[in-house]
Design a protein around this motif. Structure first.
Motif, PDB file in Angstrom:
ATOM      1  N   ARG A   9      21.814 -25.408  10.430  1.00 53.92           N
ATOM      2  CA  ARG A   9      22.314 -24.698   9.780  1.00 53.92           C
ATOM      3  C   ARG A   9      20.856 -22.982   9.699  1.00 53.92           C
ATOM      4  N   PHE A  10      21.312 -22.350   9.299  1.00 57.50           N
ATOM      5  CA  PHE A  10      21.290 -21.034   9.997  1.00 57.50           C
ATOM      6  C   PHE A  10      20.924 -20.237   8.605  1.00 57.50           C
ATOM      7  N   TRP A  11      19.956 -20.089   7.858  1.00 55.55           N
ATOM      8  CA  TRP A  11      20.198 -18.929   7.253  1.00 55.55           C
ATOM      9  C   TRP A  11      19.492 -17.320   7.110  1.00 55.55           C
ATOM     10  N   VAL A  12      20.362 -16.679   6.364  1.00 59.31           N
ATOM     11  CA  VAL A  12      18.914 -15.191   6.292  1.00 59.31           C
ATOM     12  C   VAL A  12      19.969 -14.610   4.676  1.00 59.31           C
ATOM     13  N   ILE A  13      18.748 -13.531   4.625  1.00 59.62           N
ATOM     14  CA  ILE A  13      19.192 -12.668   3.431  1.00 59.62           C
ATOM     15  C   ILE A  13      18.587 -11.253   3.846  1.00 59.62           C
ATOM     16  N   LEU A  14      20.137 -10.316   3.895  1.00 56.75           N
ATOM     17  CA  LEU A  14      20.242  -9.213   3.362  1.00 56.75           C
ATOM     18  C   LEU A  14      20.791  -8.833   2.756  1.00 56.75           C
ATOM     19  N   GLU A  53      22.275 -10.458  -0.169  1.00 62.91           N
ATOM     20  CA  GLU A  53      23.414 -11.735  -0.374  1.00 62.91           C
ATOM     21  C   GLU A  53      22.582 -12.602   0.561  1.00 62.91           C
ATOM     22  N   ILE A  54      22.311 -13.960   0.054  1.00 67.03           N
ATOM     23  CA  ILE A  54      21.578 -14.797   0.916  1.00 67.03           C
ATOM     24  C   ILE A  54      22.561 -16.367   1.672  1.00 67.03           C
ATOM     25  N   GLY A  55      22.698 -16.056   3.248  1.00 61.28           N
ATOM     26  CA  GLY A  55      23.946 -16.537   3.937  1.00 61.28           C
ATOM     27  C   GLY A  55      23.761 -17.987   4.751  1.00 61.28           C
ATOM     28  N   GLU A  56      24.741 -19.031   4.075  1.00 65.69           N
ATOM     29  CA  GLU A  56      23.882 -19.524   4.941  1.00 65.69           C
ATOM     30  C   GLU A  56      24.943 -19.925   7.155  1.00 65.69           C
ATOM     31  N   PHE A  57      24.701 -20.188   7.520  1.00 64.46           N
ATOM     32  CA  PHE A  57      25.731 -20.284   9.034  1.00 64.46           C
ATOM     33  C   PHE A  57      25.776 -21.250   9.746  1.00 64.46           C
ATOM     34  N   SER A  58      26.656 -21.993  10.302  1.00 63.42           N
ATOM     35  CA  SER A  58      27.032 -22.360  11.450  1.00 63.42           C
ATOM     36  C   SER A  58      27.884 -22.827  11.913  1.00 63.42           C
ATOM     37  N   PHE A  59      28.005 -23.125  12.962  1.00 67.03           N
ATOM     38  CA  PHE A  59      29.162 -23.653  13.508  1.00 67.03           C
ATOM     39  C   PHE A  59      30.279 -24.439  13.261  1.00 67.03           C
ATOM     40  N   GLN A  60      30.524 -24.681  12.109  1.00 66.61           N
ATOM     41  CA  GLN A  60      31.238 -25.210  11.525  1.00 66.61           C
ATOM     42  C   GLN A  60      32.147 -24.380  11.023  1.00 66.61           C
ATOM     43  N   ASN A  61      33.733 -23.931  11.577  1.00 69.92           N
ATOM     44  CA  ASN A  61      33.836 -22.568  10.940  1.00 69.92           C
ATOM     45  C   ASN A  61      34.896 -22.909   9.566  1.00 69.92           C
ATOM     46  N   THR A  62      34.388 -23.523   7.962  1.00 72.55           N
ATOM     47  CA  THR A  62      34.478 -23.492   7.494  1.00 72.55           C
ATOM     48  C   THR A  62      35.307 -22.737   6.395  1.00 72.55           C
ATOM     49  N   HIS A  63      35.974 -23.154   5.271  1.00 73.70           N
ATOM     50  CA  HIS A  63      35.433 -22.019   4.306  1.00 73.70           C
ATOM     51  C   HIS A  63      34.320 -22.021   3.483  1.00 73.70           C
ATOM     52  N   GLY A  64      34.575 -20.557   3.020  1.00 65.64           N
ATOM     53  CA  GLY A  64      33.757 -19.539   2.577  1.00 65.64           C
ATOM     54  C   GLY A  64      33.152 -20.288   1.084  1.00 65.64           C
TER      55      GLY A  64
END
Length: 235
Positions: free
Chosen positions: A154-159, A195-206
């Motif tokens: 999991r890759f988390w960023v805040i922007l 917004e604090i976002g969680e990214f991954s290689f799984q293209n699942t419903h947000g």
């Protein structure tokens, strides 16, 4: 949070040599991100080291690699690590994230990145480096994170919202998809602040969650106090 030092429940941050002091953004990211017992964590742009230390407190089995481009900030972050209870589990690379190499991938990658590509710069070169994308573009951040994240990581960023939208498009081109977003409001009646976002290689419903920091009275909300309770004194 502009003091020369800041005391947490389990560690202390000295920040007099860091251009960017401890911020609400860092506290939010360090406390709200979710991960299933990560063993390896990468903190991109560690600054004072606060996010690395918060994650070391939260994830007791994790080894953490921090990266910081600014030499003075890197030295101070390393000092903060050494006097913390988590010193043996945190290491630091001083240099550009683009130049960081690792033979191993990471379960969790986090970043509170610079996001002002077109903002009027100040005369403070160190502050410019921390705030502006000249040294770390969204493209470089997404590309290199995608190379270092393990397949189930999991890759988390805040922007801010506009920048998160821009980053999301770039991340998608590297097969990183937004799975969860926490929308942060200063008050209930105000728009989205971060917004604090969680990214991954799984293209699942947000999944979209909401956090309101303050009541109408100006007092911190109970939900925000709960977020702070494991880290800040008095909560």
């Amino acid at each position: 949070m502009g003091n020369s030092w800041f005391q947490f429940q389990q560690f202390r941050i000295n920040q007099d040599r860091c251009a960017m002091k401890i911020s609400t953004d860092a506290i939010l990211l360090g406390s709200l991100l979710e991960s299933q017992n990560p063993k390896s964590i990468l903190d991109i742009g560690t600054g004072t080291g606060v996010i690395s230390l918060m994650l070391a407190q939260r994830f007791l089995e994790a080894k953490i690699q921090a990266v910081e481009i600014d030499e003075d900030a890197a030295k101070q972050a390393e000092e903060n690590f050494k006097v913390s209870p988590f010193a043996e589990r945190i290491s630091l690379f001083q240099g550009r994230f683009q130049d960081f190499c690792s033979l191993d991938s990471f379960d969790l990658i986090v970043s509170n990145p610079p996001y002002f590509p077109d903002h009027l710069k100040s005369h403070d070169l160190k502050r410019n480096k921390a705030l502006h994308t000249d040294e770390l573009s969204f493209e470089d951040l997404a590309e290199n994170a995608s190379k270092l994240l393990n397949p189930s990581g999991r890759f988390w960023v805040i922007l801010p919202p506009r920048q998160m939208s821009d980053f999301r498009q770039i991340a998608n081109s590297y097969s990183l998809f937004l799975n969860t977003v926490v929308q942060v409001h200063d008050r209930q009646d105000l728009g989205v602040l971060r917004e604090i976002g969680e990214f991954s290689f799984q293209n699942t419903h947000g999944i979209i969650r909401k956090l309101v920091l303050k009541e109408d009275s100006g007092e911190y909300s109970m939900e925000y106090k709960k977020v702070l309770s494991g880290f800040l004194l008095g909560y």
